[in-house]
Design a protein around this motif. Sequence first.
Motif, PDB file in Angstrom:
ATOM      1  N   ASN A 225       0.824  -1.207   0.000  1.00 58.93           N
ATOM      2  CA  ASN A 225       0.000   0.000   0.000  1.00 58.93           C
ATOM      3  C   ASN A 225       0.859   1.258   0.000  1.00 58.93           C
TER       4      ASN A 225
ATOM      5  N   GLU B 241       3.792   1.701  -1.238  1.00 61.52           N
ATOM      6  CA  GLU B 241       4.339   1.880  -2.584  1.00 61.52           C
ATOM      7  C   GLU B 241       3.266   2.376  -3.551  1.00 61.52           C
ATOM      8  N   CYS B 242       2.066   1.840  -3.435  1.00 64.53           N
ATOM      9  CA  CYS B 242       0.991   2.229  -4.360  1.00 64.53           C
ATOM     10  C   CYS B 242       0.521   3.658  -4.101  1.00 64.53           C
TER      11      CYS B 242
ATOM     12  N   LEU C 214      -0.412   5.718 -11.094  1.00 64.99           N
ATOM     13  CA  LEU C 214      -1.455   4.747 -10.784  1.00 64.99           C
ATOM     14  C   LEU C 214      -2.752   5.490 -10.534  1.00 64.99           C
TER      15      LEU C 214
ATOM     16  N   ILE D 129      -4.806   1.648  -6.554  1.00 66.15           N
ATOM     17  CA  ILE D 129      -4.093   1.432  -5.289  1.00 66.15           C
ATOM     18  C   ILE D 129      -4.519   0.107  -4.670  1.00 66.15           C
TER      19      ILE D 129
ATOM     20  N   THR E 114      -3.964  -3.098  -6.886  1.00 64.12           N
ATOM     21  CA  THR E 114      -2.585  -3.589  -6.899  1.00 64.12           C
ATOM     22  C   THR E 114      -2.225  -4.234  -5.566  1.00 64.12           C
ATOM     23  N   VAL E 115      -2.645  -3.633  -4.475  1.00 65.33           N
ATOM     24  CA  VAL E 115      -2.381  -4.223  -3.157  1.00 65.33           C
ATOM     25  C   VAL E 115      -3.022  -5.604  -3.056  1.00 65.33           C
TER      26      VAL E 115
ATOM     27  N   ALA F 268       5.041  -4.569  -5.905  1.00 60.93           N
ATOM     28  CA  ALA F 268       4.095  -3.470  -6.133  1.00 60.93           C
ATOM     29  C   ALA F 268       4.653  -2.488  -7.168  1.00 60.93           C
ATOM     30  N   ARG F 269       5.944  -2.185  -7.082  1.00 60.63           N
ATOM     31  CA  ARG F 269       6.553  -1.272  -8.063  1.00 60.63           C
ATOM     32  C   ARG F 269       6.513  -1.874  -9.455  1.00 60.63           C
TER      33      ARG F 269
ATOM     34  N   THR G 254       2.958  -1.660 -10.700  1.00 63.61           N
ATOM     35  CA  THR G 254       2.646  -0.262 -10.979  1.00 63.61           C
ATOM     36  C   THR G 254       3.263   0.187 -12.299  1.00 63.61           C
TER      37      THR G 254
END
Length: 420
Positions: A353, A355-356, A365, A370, A373-374, A406-407, A410
């Motif tokens: 989270n 990172e998002c 993003l 958010i 992706t999490v 996550a990166r 993203t």
Amino acid sequence: MTDSPAPLADPHLVFDPAAGDGPKDVVILGSTGSIGTQAIDLVLRHPDRFRVTGLSANGGRIGLLAEQARRLRVRTVAVAREDAVPALREALAAEYGAGEPLPEILAGPEAATQLAASDCHTVLNGITGSIGLAPTLAALEAGRTLALANKESLIVGGPLVKALAKPGQIIPVDSEHAALFQALAAGTRADVRKLVVTASGGPFRGRTRQELAHVTVEDALAHPTWAMGPVITINSATLVNKGLEVIEAHLLYDIPFDRIEVVVHPQSYVHSMIEFIDGSTLAQATPPDMRGPIAIGLAWPERVPDAAPAFDWSKASTWEFLPLDNEAFPSVNLARHVGRLGGTAPAVFNAANEECVDAFRAGLLPFTGIIDTVTRVVEEHGTPGTGTPLTLPDVLEAETWARARARELTHRTATAEARA
């Protein structure tokens, strides 16, 4: 209803490190942030009760940190960024008079952790993010009372915190958990049927998922009732913050997830409630102001006069309570799932989270991306292993993987949208 061992936070238990006469010595971690600045305002208004001995900050607001150090006459200043030390020395020299001794400076990633273990009565952990875990553990191990505003350290390292904390050693500072803490003083945990955690609903209350797809960073930062830092404000807009608070409530009070409910309360007057087995519900209510919960964290079992504003009951007001829209805001149910998984799953949830949120703020993003992706990162992490105690290296390894994944996701999203 059977009762289990004492929870981490219990208003009936007071952990009191040895303290001399006079004001209570306090260390403030994250002093230039929202919690820290409000705590300092409280301290300066009550010098007979509190004396700040140390301050820590990341290093992005050196001028403010130096001013705080001079006003409070602290012994030690800690800064996470070593490259900020020359500017900090210069700012301190400008703040202090000629010939006045300057405070000791600690610098580097471990500086806040060192300060948390220093000689004091209470450590207020107001750091944002999971980097607050090591200072939390250090304060507990050193035998300090911990006024905990850094929810992430409890969430990502719950078993580690529970293994170190003594009864009554942790006092929650989040407004919701300070409310539950105070309401619980009217009964025992065996009398509790349900915890009711309130949520303002953030700036997007009432919107559908489709309507959330194109909201901007500026929209997400426009919280209707609370003034907070950007990360926490965006977490409040996604309701990830409320999901984290559900996990935190479970850990603090040892109440099962199916007995922790979230209800939307737009006015943010009632900070949380406890429903007891006899059908009665106790609510803790004040106007939205974090100085009240901070005062509870620093002074409990005492109360600080005029710590925060009170209601003007001569004026009419309306208080609303609404069900949570889990379709538009799936983060709370995801947090329950993660909390039940345990192990390193909460650390993965929190790190992904963070990172998002950074990616959303950078325009990489969309808002709904958010939690999407999490969710994917949590699913890929899977069910953590059971039967082995959680260790700090386990947490750090899981966080590193979650941030990297996550990166990567993203970047794929941003690249796909750029090509579209």
